[in-house]
Design a protein around this motif. Structure first.
Motif, mmCIF file in Angstrom:
data_model
loop_
_atom_site.group_PDB
_atom_site.id
_atom_site.type_symbol
_atom_site.label_atom_id
_atom_site.label_comp_id
_atom_site.label_asym_id
_atom_site.label_seq_id
_atom_site.Cartn_x
_atom_site.Cartn_y
_atom_site.Cartn_z
ATOM 1 N N PHE A 92 0.815 -1.221 0.000
ATOM 2 C CA PHE A 92 0.000 0.000 0.000
ATOM 3 C C PHE A 92 0.846 1.266 0.000
ATOM 4 C CE2 PHE A 92 -3.137 -3.101 1.690
ATOM 5 C CZ PHE A 92 -4.032 -2.981 0.658
ATOM 6 N N VAL A 125 -1.293 -5.037 8.682
ATOM 7 C CA VAL A 125 -2.001 -5.202 7.418
ATOM 8 C C VAL A 125 -1.666 -6.586 6.856
ATOM 9 C CG1 VAL A 125 -2.220 -4.333 5.052
ATOM 10 C CG2 VAL A 125 -2.000 -2.744 6.957
ATOM 11 N N PHE A 126 -2.619 -7.199 6.170
ATOM 12 C CA PHE A 126 -2.398 -8.554 5.664
ATOM 13 C C PHE A 126 -1.144 -8.588 4.782
ATOM 14 C CE2 PHE A 126 -3.910 -8.123 1.276
ATOM 15 C CZ PHE A 126 -4.667 -6.967 1.352
ATOM 16 N N PRO A 127 -0.457 -9.727 4.790
ATOM 17 C CA PRO A 127 0.837 -9.787 4.103
ATOM 18 C C PRO A 127 0.714 -9.680 2.579
ATOM 19 C CG PRO A 127 0.219 -11.953 4.947
ATOM 20 C CD PRO A 127 -0.795 -10.985 5.478
ATOM 21 N N VAL A 345 -9.666 -2.587 -4.239
ATOM 22 C CA VAL A 345 -8.442 -3.341 -4.533
ATOM 23 C C VAL A 345 -8.736 -4.809 -4.787
ATOM 24 C CG1 VAL A 345 -6.819 -1.900 -3.254
ATOM 25 C CG2 VAL A 345 -8.019 -3.703 -2.051
#
Lengths: 474, 94
Positions: A92, A125-127, A345
């Protein structure tokens, strides 16, 4: 002289990975939304004077490593070191890691440091997925890392075994650092320097929240996000000061900081000791994007019209930060019109809509001072997770005082209505409604690049004196 | 009767796996209705559904029932979602 001002405002979105990875001029374009504003109402239309982009980012990175702003050269840091951790930002952020890493890998190879690792500062945040990793780091770098035996790791907040206890910051944040970083002799971060509503991004922020534990992230964010002293430009504010202190406690050796223009092109690369180099990068950023505050001459604006430029991403969660900088120049009860396409996204786990995570404010809507008390209560009861609350809560707080209208794609309208957001596809309609609300003499400010732009008088660069307590203890 | 994918959902099934089971976004939509940020959270690869429920102070059983109902023709009922969404901690404003 025309009696209207024709404002052209960026209204665009581009996947940060594409921006960071490509270096492709074909991707540099500008989608816009336009409006005519009566000249008599226009207070200011503020546009930054951006320098030309750097031609060769790889060469600039190599040069920066060997001519640090402060502290030792990277080659000197590596001399005699047994291990090194290179911390990069995530999917991001548009930092072009793929074009910055070659110089870093060159230096590691030349120094003969056999124990190196690259760690993604994804915080909570998710990988990154496999394809994200390929885009972010680049196939050539990944192949080279494999040859050199350099592993790639990501922060893993769900696994407490991955962390080493470091200590407690002077503001009370308990610090657990990712083992892969904690165990390294040399630790450098590679990130994007920009002013933001936590004070600033990049530098030590890749340590906290980047590569620390769930408890460390939540403790820092719950304590400091809602402080009135945490605001755009407040490097000296409690949140950023705590972040920089924690990074110092964790032994961050140096930071590589890039500044990206509003098209996502690299305009500055700087390396040096923590926290000095990052502060210098923020100073350079502010020299371009901070503006003389027109409020001193004209009073606060009644209406602000904000644009969104490509590197800020597909999610309003990331594009919307400019609401907090715009807040500084709009009067209480004023209207902020935020033009953000926010198409959403696509991820490894599915497709998420443009207002993903903003829906976390839904149980607290409408945005009122009374409901904000509930928000504060739930933050400190740990019902609200502040890894995401660090963005939606400040936007919500602004909404308790000012009217926010989002101009967006039609596909976002249903979710916006569900949340309780005022949203429309028409800037003209949003502006007409705002003029109706504030009357024919309403003062209008245009901030086309709101997420980067901040009034100069919001800048607070000097951190609190952290040496004082140490001296008492001596 | 539940389909194969809903039967695979257990309390120990990680959030990320549940999201992948429903590429059409059904599981994400249900998480939204529970006001969970889990879909975008770094815990998702490891966090089991029951742990996520507890973390958000929801009933693990009610949450499991709602997720298992994703394969019903009409998905989980409003009542199921409401039961799953209840937060069991009693709040008292200071």
């Amino acid at each position: 002289m025309s009696d209207t001002h024709h404002a052209v405002i960026p209204f665009e979105s581009l996947d940060p990975l594409t921006i960071g990875a490509a270096g492709n001029e074909d991707l540099v374009y500008r989608e816009t939304i336009e409006i005519d504003i009566p000249a008599a109402n226009l207070m200011a239309d503020i546009r930054p004077d951006e320098p030309d982009p750097i031609d060769d980012t790889m060469a600039a990175a190599a040069a920066a490593l060997e001519s640090p702003h402060s502290g030792p050269r990277f080659s000197d840091l590596l001399a005699g070191a047994g291990s090194v951790a290179v911390i990069i930002d995530n999917q991001f952020r548009p930092t072009p890691a793929s074009r910055l890493l070659p110089a870093i890998l060159d230096a590691i190879e030349t120094a003969g440091v056999g124990d190196a690792r690259i760690v993604c500062a994804n915080g909570k945040v998710f990988p990154m997925s496999e394809s994200d990793i390929v885009q972010k780091i680049g196939e050539e770098n990944l192949a080279r890392m494999e040859r050199m035996g350099v592993p790639f790791m990501q922060n893993d907040p769900g696994n407490p075994d991955m962390y080493t206890y470091i200590g407690i910051s002077s503001r009370g944040t308990p610090v657990w650092l990712h083992n892969a970083v904690a165990s390294a002799d040399v630790k450098i971060s590679v990130g994007q320097a920009q002013s933001n509503h936590w004070g600033a991004g990049g530098g030590g922020k890749l340590i906290l929240p980047g590569v620390v534990s769930d408890a460390t992230i939540e403790s820092n964010h719950a304590a400091f996000v809602t402080s009135p002293q945490t605001h755009y430009g407040a490097v000296a504010g409690p949140m950023r000061s705590d972040i920089d202190e924690v990074a110092t406690m964790c032994g961050l050796s140096g930071t590589m900081n890039v500044i990206l223009d509003t098209y996502g092109r690299v305009i500055d690369v700087l390396f040096g000791a923590h926290p000095d180099a990052h502060r210098e990068s923020i100073t350079r950023f502010n020299a371009i994007y901070a503006y003389d505050n027109p409020v001193a001459d004209h009073g606060p604006a009644d209406i602000a019209i904000c644009g969104v430029f490509a590197p800020t991403d597909h999610l309003f969660f990331h594009t919307g930060w400019g609401a907090m900088s715009t807040d500084l120049v709009v009067r209480e009860g004023g209207t902020m019109i935020y033009c953000s396409p926010s198409p959403g996204v696509h991820t490894d786990l599915g497709d998420f809509p443009g207002l993903a995570l903003m829906d976390l404010m839904q149980p607290y809507m409408p945005a009122t001072k009374e409901n904000y008390e509930r928000v504060l209560h739930d933050i400190h009861h740990r019902t609200i997770e502040m890894w995401s609350g660090c963005i939606w809560v400040p936007i919500y707080e602004v909404m308790t005082r000012k009217h926010l209208t989002m101009v967006t794609l039609e596909e976002n309208l249903a979710m916006a209505a569900e949340i309780g957001f005022d949203a429309t596809t028409s800037l003209d309609d949003a502006f007409a409604a705002a003029m109706e609300r504030h009357g024919p003499d309403a003062k209008v400010i245009v901030l086309p690049y709101a997420r980067y732009q901040l009034p100069k008088n919001a800048i607070r660069m000097e951190a609190e004196d952290m040496a004082a307590l140490e001296q008492i203890r001596l | 009767m539940s389909s194969r994918s809903s039967q695979r959902i257990r309390g120990k099934t990680p959030i990320a796996e549940i999201l992948r089971m429903y590429p059409d976004g059904r599981a994400y939509q249900l998480m939204r209705q529970l006001h969970w940020a889990c879909a975008l959270c770094g815990f998702s690869p490891r966090e089991p559904l029951a742990m996520a429920a507890k973390k958000h102070k929801n009933s693990p059983l009610a949450v499991l029932e709602a997720f298992r109902a994703l394969d019903l023709p009409d998905g989980p009922s409003d009542e199921m979602i409401a039961r799953a969404a209840v937060r069991h901690r009693k709040y008292a404003m200071p």
